[in-house]
Design a protein around this motif. Sequence first.
Motif, PDB file in Angstrom:
ATOM      1  N   ILE A 168       2.277  10.517  -3.499  1.00  0.00           N
ATOM      2  CA  ILE A 168       2.209  11.056  -2.141  1.00  0.00           C
ATOM      3  C   ILE A 168       3.565  10.845  -1.468  1.00  0.00           C
ATOM      4  O   ILE A 168       4.154   9.768  -1.559  1.00  0.00           O
ATOM      5  CB  ILE A 168       1.090  10.360  -1.342  1.00  0.00           C
ATOM      6  CG1 ILE A 168      -0.256  10.597  -2.030  1.00  0.00           C
ATOM      7  CG2 ILE A 168       1.055  10.851   0.099  1.00  0.00           C
ATOM      8  CD1 ILE A 168      -1.400   9.808  -1.452  1.00  0.00           C
ATOM      9  N   ILE A 172      -1.634   9.270   6.470  1.00  0.00           N
ATOM     10  CA  ILE A 172      -2.763   8.469   5.963  1.00  0.00           C
ATOM     11  C   ILE A 172      -2.883   7.179   6.768  1.00  0.00           C
ATOM     12  O   ILE A 172      -3.981   6.800   7.190  1.00  0.00           O
ATOM     13  CB  ILE A 172      -2.579   8.169   4.458  1.00  0.00           C
ATOM     14  CG1 ILE A 172      -2.800   9.440   3.635  1.00  0.00           C
ATOM     15  CG2 ILE A 172      -3.535   7.066   4.000  1.00  0.00           C
ATOM     16  CD1 ILE A 172      -2.404   9.316   2.179  1.00  0.00           C
ATOM     17  N   GLU A 188      -5.986   6.070   9.082  1.00  0.00           N
ATOM     18  CA  GLU A 188      -6.701   4.814   8.842  1.00  0.00           C
ATOM     19  C   GLU A 188      -6.736   3.960  10.105  1.00  0.00           C
ATOM     20  O   GLU A 188      -7.763   3.350  10.415  1.00  0.00           O
ATOM     21  CB  GLU A 188      -6.054   4.043   7.689  1.00  0.00           C
ATOM     22  CG  GLU A 188      -6.361   4.631   6.332  1.00  0.00           C
ATOM     23  CD  GLU A 188      -5.669   3.893   5.191  1.00  0.00           C
ATOM     24  OE1 GLU A 188      -4.717   3.117   5.449  1.00  0.00           O
ATOM     25  OE2 GLU A 188      -6.091   4.098   4.037  1.00  0.00           O
ATOM     26  N   GLN A 191       2.257   1.702  -3.447  1.00  0.00           N
ATOM     27  CA  GLN A 191       1.213   2.166  -4.373  1.00  0.00           C
ATOM     28  C   GLN A 191       0.927   3.655  -4.168  1.00  0.00           C
ATOM     29  O   GLN A 191       0.824   4.412  -5.124  1.00  0.00           O
ATOM     30  CB  GLN A 191      -0.058   1.327  -4.175  1.00  0.00           C
ATOM     31  CG  GLN A 191      -1.142   1.563  -5.209  1.00  0.00           C
ATOM     32  CD  GLN A 191      -2.180   2.574  -4.763  1.00  0.00           C
ATOM     33  OE1 GLN A 191      -2.427   2.744  -3.583  1.00  0.00           O
ATOM     34  NE2 GLN A 191      -2.762   3.255  -5.709  1.00  0.00           N
ATOM     35  N   LEU A 192       0.827   4.096  -2.918  1.00  0.00           N
ATOM     36  CA  LEU A 192       0.570   5.513  -2.643  1.00  0.00           C
ATOM     37  C   LEU A 192       1.744   6.377  -3.095  1.00  0.00           C
ATOM     38  O   LEU A 192       1.547   7.471  -3.636  1.00  0.00           O
ATOM     39  CB  LEU A 192       0.304   5.725  -1.146  1.00  0.00           C
ATOM     40  CG  LEU A 192      -1.030   5.218  -0.615  1.00  0.00           C
ATOM     41  CD1 LEU A 192      -1.056   5.276   0.910  1.00  0.00           C
ATOM     42  CD2 LEU A 192      -2.178   6.010  -1.199  1.00  0.00           C
ATOM     43  N   SER A 193       2.944   5.887  -2.905  1.00  0.00           N
ATOM     44  CA  SER A 193       4.134   6.645  -3.274  1.00  0.00           C
ATOM     45  C   SER A 193       4.332   6.688  -4.790  1.00  0.00           C
ATOM     46  O   SER A 193       4.500   7.766  -5.360  1.00  0.00           O
ATOM     47  CB  SER A 193       5.361   6.016  -2.609  1.00  0.00           C
ATOM     48  OG  SER A 193       6.535   6.669  -3.022  1.00  0.00           O
ATOM     49  N   ASP A 215       2.230   5.388  -7.462  1.00  0.00           N
ATOM     50  CA  ASP A 215       1.088   5.667  -8.345  1.00  0.00           C
ATOM     51  C   ASP A 215       0.386   6.978  -8.024  1.00  0.00           C
ATOM     52  O   ASP A 215      -0.092   7.668  -8.924  1.00  0.00           O
ATOM     53  CB  ASP A 215       0.070   4.522  -8.276  1.00  0.00           C
ATOM     54  CG  ASP A 215       0.664   3.196  -8.719  1.00  0.00           C
ATOM     55  OD1 ASP A 215       1.722   3.204  -9.387  1.00  0.00           O
ATOM     56  OD2 ASP A 215       0.069   2.145  -8.403  1.00  0.00           O
ATOM     57  N   GLU A 216       0.306   7.320  -6.750  1.00  0.00           N
ATOM     58  CA  GLU A 216      -0.439   8.522  -6.345  1.00  0.00           C
ATOM     59  C   GLU A 216       0.473   9.730  -6.139  1.00  0.00           C
ATOM     60  O   GLU A 216      -0.013  10.850  -6.001  1.00  0.00           O
ATOM     61  CB  GLU A 216      -1.222   8.251  -5.052  1.00  0.00           C
ATOM     62  CG  GLU A 216      -2.154   7.049  -5.118  1.00  0.00           C
ATOM     63  CD  GLU A 216      -3.274   7.217  -6.129  1.00  0.00           C
ATOM     64  OE1 GLU A 216      -3.724   8.360  -6.336  1.00  0.00           O
ATOM     65  OE2 GLU A 216      -3.698   6.200  -6.706  1.00  0.00           O
ATOM     66  N   ILE A 252       2.018   9.745   3.513  1.00  0.00           N
ATOM     67  CA  ILE A 252       1.649   8.336   3.643  1.00  0.00           C
ATOM     68  C   ILE A 252       1.571   7.947   5.115  1.00  0.00           C
ATOM     69  O   ILE A 252       0.632   7.257   5.533  1.00  0.00           O
ATOM     70  CB  ILE A 252       2.636   7.433   2.881  1.00  0.00           C
ATOM     71  CG1 ILE A 252       2.518   7.685   1.380  1.00  0.00           C
ATOM     72  CG2 ILE A 252       2.398   5.969   3.211  1.00  0.00           C
ATOM     73  CD1 ILE A 252       3.592   7.016   0.539  1.00  0.00           C
ATOM     74  N   GLN A 270       0.834  -1.209   0.000  1.00  0.00           N
ATOM     75  CA  GLN A 270       0.000   0.000   0.000  1.00  0.00           C
ATOM     76  C   GLN A 270       0.869   1.260   0.000  1.00  0.00           C
ATOM     77  O   GLN A 270       0.585   2.215  -0.724  1.00  0.00           O
ATOM     78  CB  GLN A 270      -0.916  -0.010   1.220  1.00  0.00           C
ATOM     79  CG  GLN A 270      -1.852   1.167   1.290  1.00  0.00           C
ATOM     80  CD  GLN A 270      -2.699   1.178   2.562  1.00  0.00           C
ATOM     81  OE1 GLN A 270      -2.540   0.351   3.443  1.00  0.00           O
ATOM     82  NE2 GLN A 270      -3.600   2.124   2.637  1.00  0.00           N
ATOM     83  N   VAL A 271       1.930   1.249   0.797  1.00  0.00           N
ATOM     84  CA  VAL A 271       2.858   2.392   0.835  1.00  0.00           C
ATOM     85  C   VAL A 271       3.473   2.602  -0.537  1.00  0.00           C
ATOM     86  O   VAL A 271       3.541   3.737  -1.036  1.00  0.00           O
ATOM     87  CB  VAL A 271       3.954   2.180   1.909  1.00  0.00           C
ATOM     88  CG1 VAL A 271       5.060   3.215   1.773  1.00  0.00           C
ATOM     89  CG2 VAL A 271       3.354   2.231   3.305  1.00  0.00           C
TER      90      VAL A 271
END
Length: 155
Positions: free
Chosen positions: A81, A89, A93, A74-76, A78-79, A86, A71-72
Motif C-alpha cells: 500500500i 487507513i 481507523e 507492514q502495510l507498505s 508486506d501489503e 496508509i 504498522q506503517v
Amino acid sequence: MEGRRRQPGFGNRAYELTDETPVYVISVAAQLSGLHPQTLRQYDRLGLVSPDRTAGRGRRYSARDIELLRQVQQLSQDEGINLAGIKRIIELENQVAALQARVAELAAAVDGAAAAMRQREAQVHASYRRDLVPYTDVQQASALVVWRPGHKRGE
C-alpha cells in the motif's frame, strides 16, 4: 510505586508512564521500529506518525508511535500500500475509534437515563395511596344485580 516514574525537573510531582508518554528520541525510535531515522522524519512530514516535540523542537516518540511505525512499515512492505493509502487507513481507523468511544459514551448515558427513569417510576409507585383500589371494568356476564322487594320498574 510500581509502574510510576518521577519526571526530572518537576519536583516531587509524579506522572504515570503510559503507551502515550513520549519518551523515545528519534534514534531509539528508529531502532525499535526497524526503520531509518530519515524514514521517521519523512513519515512525520507526511503526517503518518506525528511524534510530540520538545521545547527545542526535537521529536519524542511514544510506545504507541513505535507500534504505528511498525504498522506503517507492514502495510507498505508486506501489503504494497502506498503512503497516501496508509495515511487514509490510519485516519479511518482513528475515526472508527473515536466513533466507538462516542457510541460507548452515548450507551452509558442511555443506561443512566433508563436507571433514573426506573428509579423515578419506583418513587411514583411508592407514593400511591394504599387505601385506593384500582378500578376494573366489569363484564356484563359477571354483573351483580341487586333486587329490592317492592320496587317496580318505571316508578
